[in-house]
Design a protein around this motif. Structure first.
Motif, short mmCIF file in Angstrom:
data_model
loop_
_atom_site.label_atom_id
_atom_site.label_comp_id
_atom_site.label_asym_id
_atom_site.label_seq_id
_atom_site.Cartn_x
_atom_site.Cartn_y
_atom_site.Cartn_z
N VAL A 1 -9.42 -2.58 -4.13
CA VAL A 1 -10.74 -2.29 -4.67
C VAL A 1 -10.74 -2.60 -6.16
CG1 VAL A 1 -11.22 -0.52 -2.94
CG2 VAL A 1 -10.20 0.15 -5.13
N THR A 2 -11.93 -2.80 -6.71
CA THR A 2 -12.06 -3.16 -8.13
C THR A 2 -12.23 -1.94 -9.02
OG1 THR A 2 -12.98 -5.32 -7.60
CG2 THR A 2 -13.46 -4.46 -9.79
N ASP A 3 -12.95 -0.93 -8.53
CA ASP A 3 -13.31 0.21 -9.38
C ASP A 3 -12.24 1.30 -9.33
OD1 ASP A 3 -13.81 0.72 -6.75
OD2 ASP A 3 -15.71 1.78 -7.08
N ASN A 4 -11.02 0.91 -9.54
CA ASN A 4 -9.88 1.84 -9.56
C ASN A 4 -8.81 1.18 -10.40
OD1 ASN A 4 -7.12 2.63 -8.55
ND2 ASN A 4 -8.31 4.14 -7.41
N GLY A 5 -8.26 1.92 -11.36
CA GLY A 5 -7.29 1.30 -12.27
C GLY A 5 -6.08 0.74 -11.58
N ASN A 6 -5.75 1.26 -10.40
CA ASN A 6 -4.60 0.77 -9.65
C ASN A 6 -5.01 -0.05 -8.44
OD1 ASN A 6 -2.73 1.97 -11.40
ND2 ASN A 6 -2.81 3.91 -10.30
N THR B 1 -2.46 2.85 -5.08
CA THR B 1 -1.82 4.17 -5.15
C THR B 1 -2.68 5.11 -5.98
OG1 THR B 1 0.21 5.35 -5.78
CG2 THR B 1 -0.47 3.54 -7.21
N SER B 2 -2.48 6.40 -5.76
CA SER B 2 -3.12 7.42 -6.59
C SER B 2 -2.22 7.84 -7.75
CB SER B 2 -3.45 8.65 -5.74
OG SER B 2 -2.26 9.18 -5.14
N SER C 1 -10.25 -8.24 -6.08
CA SER C 1 -9.85 -7.33 -5.02
C SER C 1 -10.43 -7.75 -3.67
CB SER C 1 -10.32 -5.91 -5.33
OG SER C 1 -11.73 -5.81 -5.21
N GLN D 1 0.84 -1.20 0.00
CA GLN D 1 0.00 0.00 0.00
C GLN D 1 0.87 1.24 0.00
OE1 GLN D 1 -3.64 0.43 0.00
NE2 GLN D 1 -2.77 2.37 -0.65
N LEU E 1 -8.07 -7.06 -10.91
CA LEU E 1 -9.02 -6.14 -10.31
C LEU E 1 -10.30 -6.80 -9.80
CD1 LEU E 1 -8.53 -3.09 -12.69
CD2 LEU E 1 -7.78 -3.28 -10.32
N GLY F 1 -6.67 0.55 -5.85
CA GLY F 1 -6.62 1.18 -4.54
C GLY F 1 -5.24 1.17 -3.93
#
Length: 544
Positions: free
Chosen positions: A416-421, A425-426, A441, A30, A438, A423
């Motif tokens: 998480v699934t609904d994030n290209g990375n 990293t930003s 997750s 993370q 994904l 969850g």
């Protein structure tokens, strides 16, 4: 500084026996500060997941100061945190939070070698007379200028590198930038024991010891003999690497290691701390593990490579593995694992379906020994398929395309699934998060009682509910066709049977009155004295 964080956990010197240890690869767990690289604060923020899984301890791969040519396994300062991972204060907060959650903390110590930027090596290579001249393995060339012997590096090519300052070769069993320490030299041993003391005083509960059987090299630097092709094994190095052409009789596994491990154990004992060693040997891994863990005066546990092999674990292999271990030392204590940061994830390596993955997870929690779970294993993550331009691992780049390296097992956790990375990293992650990961997750599987994550939680709860699985004996180990079975005995008497194959199989269980248990793990009920196990079926029973 002596920390009190350990006091929230019971002062149990045997806490490690049968423990479930969760491995964290910090670069990929993370990211808390948006630089695309995981860090200590990120780990702290995700410890609740590991506690909810039911683990007893965490093992954190190296986070020490390092030039990162081997991603932390090349240490330039054993007693400080690399800024990319945070600070010593971040580490202290991690330990406190882990202990509050009932998790012990083990850290990865790399004692066989350092980075070539370590101050010890900088001084050692200066000349042949400085105070640290003997801290590394140096040797004169042969008369023709070639290396002193035929030893090979795990990373390919000669294990010797020329240094023009001393006009000598130095030994490196891994990258050229990872010179091997000379543990025949007493001050080196004491310095390494001081490293352990430093972290124990900060509150750690133990160590994972990298390449534990590489600590000493033969003092006479004798050549290794060749190994016949039919005996070669690529579990330590890929088949394209000539390292597999030798029997590494003199470059590792030396008898002097035993006395050093006794000294190391003496440092651990006052803290009720434990160590698990990585035994990197394709021919004698089980026997070396038994040698290092027997007698109660060396390390508590080691993990050999028998369950990290490319070939899927079969019923006969289970029988053979435990027979060899028992023959080597009845009191040997293994730490079993299917996956880690150096191997292709076992879901891909063994070609497992979800049903097969669940069966292997249940088998793992029923075996005698301790357990290491690698981050993402509880999600059923497959190996990530990376392209050459995405690789970071020097090992993979060296042997591409026949061997794709270790990065496929090191890609970020997916929270998480609904994030290209996922969850993680930003920012742009240091290794890519691949699309097939994904949907697997933590968030997605948290909502699904039939998921692999839910199964791992139930399996670890089952192990905790039956202490005989943590510290009881294991006998009557058998293989009939694709089915392996055994008994675990202590305060309870359990019978465990696993169909490790795609076809139904009938088994008989021991005489007596048996009650089916573990139905939430898919344990099949039995009638009479036998049960027909479905493909990947399991039967768990308790003697009434």
């Amino acid at each position: 500084m002596e920390r009190e964080g350990r006091s929230v956990l019971a002062a149990d010197p045997d806490w490690w026996r049968g423990a479930v240890i969760y491995q964290i690869y910090p670069r990929s767990f993370q990211d808390s500060n948006g630089d695309g690289i995981g860090d200590l604060a990120g780990i702290t923020g995700r410890l609740d997941h590991i506690a909810s899984l039911g683990a007893d301890a965490i093992w954190i791969s190296p986070f020490f100061k390092s030039p990162m040519k081997d991603f932390g396994y090349d240490v330039s300062d054993y007693c400080d945190v690399d800024p990319m991972f945070g600070s010593l204060a971040d580490f202290d907060q991690l330990v406190t939070r882990a202990h509050d959650l009932g998790l012990r903390v083990m850290i990865d110590l790399v004692l066989s070698h350092t980075a070539d930027t370590h101050p010890w090596f900088t001084e050692s290579r200066r000349d042949r007379t400085n105070p640290k001249a003997d801290w590394y393995v140096w040797a004169d060339p042969k008369p023709d200028g070639t290396p002193p012997n035929n030893w090979l590096s795990v990373f390919g090519g000669s294990a010797w590198a020329w240094d023009s300052r001393r006009e000598q070769y130095f030994l490196h069993n891994f990258l050229t930038s990872q010179p091997d320490l000379n543990l025949h030299h007493a001050p080196v041993q004491e310095a390494l024991l001081d490293v352990a003391r430093f972290w124990l005083k900060r509150g750690v509960d133990g160590f994972r010891l990298d390449t534990i059987n590489f600590y000493f090299a033969d003092k006479y630097l004798r050549d290794n003999p060749s190994l016949p092709k039919e005996l070669r094994n690529d579990s330590i190095a890929p088949s394209v690497n000539p390292y597999n052409h030798q029997l590494h009789l003199f470059s590792k596994n030396q008898p002097e290691n035993l006395e050093f491990l006794r000294k190391f154990r003496a440092v651990l004992n006052p803290y009720n701390a434990a160590a698990v060693g990585e035994v990197g040997d394709a021919q004698r891994g089980l026997e070396i593990m038994a040698e290092y863990t027997s007698g109660g005066d060396k390390v508590q546990m080691c993990y050999p490579f028998e369950m990290l092999q490319p070939t899927r674990l079969t019923a006969p292999m289970v029988v053979e593995t435990f027979a060899r271990m028992r023959a080597a030392a009845p009191d040997a204590w293994p730490c079993w694992s299917y996956s880690n940061h150096d191997t292709v994830r076992h879901i891909t390596r063994w070609g497992l379906t979800d049903a097969a993955a669940k069966t292997y997870a249940t088998l793992l929690v029923c075996l005698r020994g301790s357990i290491c779970l690698y981050q993402g294993e509880e999600l059923g993550l497959p190996e990530a398929d990376l392209t050459l331009d995405e690789l970071q691992d020097p090992y993979g780049i060296q042997f591409w395309p026949e061997f794709k390296g270790r990065d496929g097992a090191r890609t970020p956790m997916v929270w998480v699934t609904d994030n290209g990375n996922g969850g993680f990293t930003s920012a742009r992650p240091w290794l890519p998060v691949k699309a097939p990961h994904l949907p697997l997750s933590v968030a997605a599987q948290d909502r699904d009682n039939t998921s692999i994550l839910a199964h791992y939680r139930r399996a670890l709860a089952f192990r905790r509910a039956h202490p005989v699985l943590r510290n009881g004996t294991m006998d009557s180990i058998d293989a009939v066709g694709g089915v392996t079975s055994f008994r675990r005995r202590g305060d309870e008497d359990l019978f465990c049977a696993f169909n490790l194959g795609d076809t139904p199989a009938e088994i008989r269980f021991p005489e007596g009155n048996w009650q089916t248990i573990g139905t939430d793990l898919g344990s099949q009920s039995a009638t009479g004295g036998s049960v027909t196990l479905a493909p990947w079926g399991v039967h768990l029973a308790k003697r009434a």
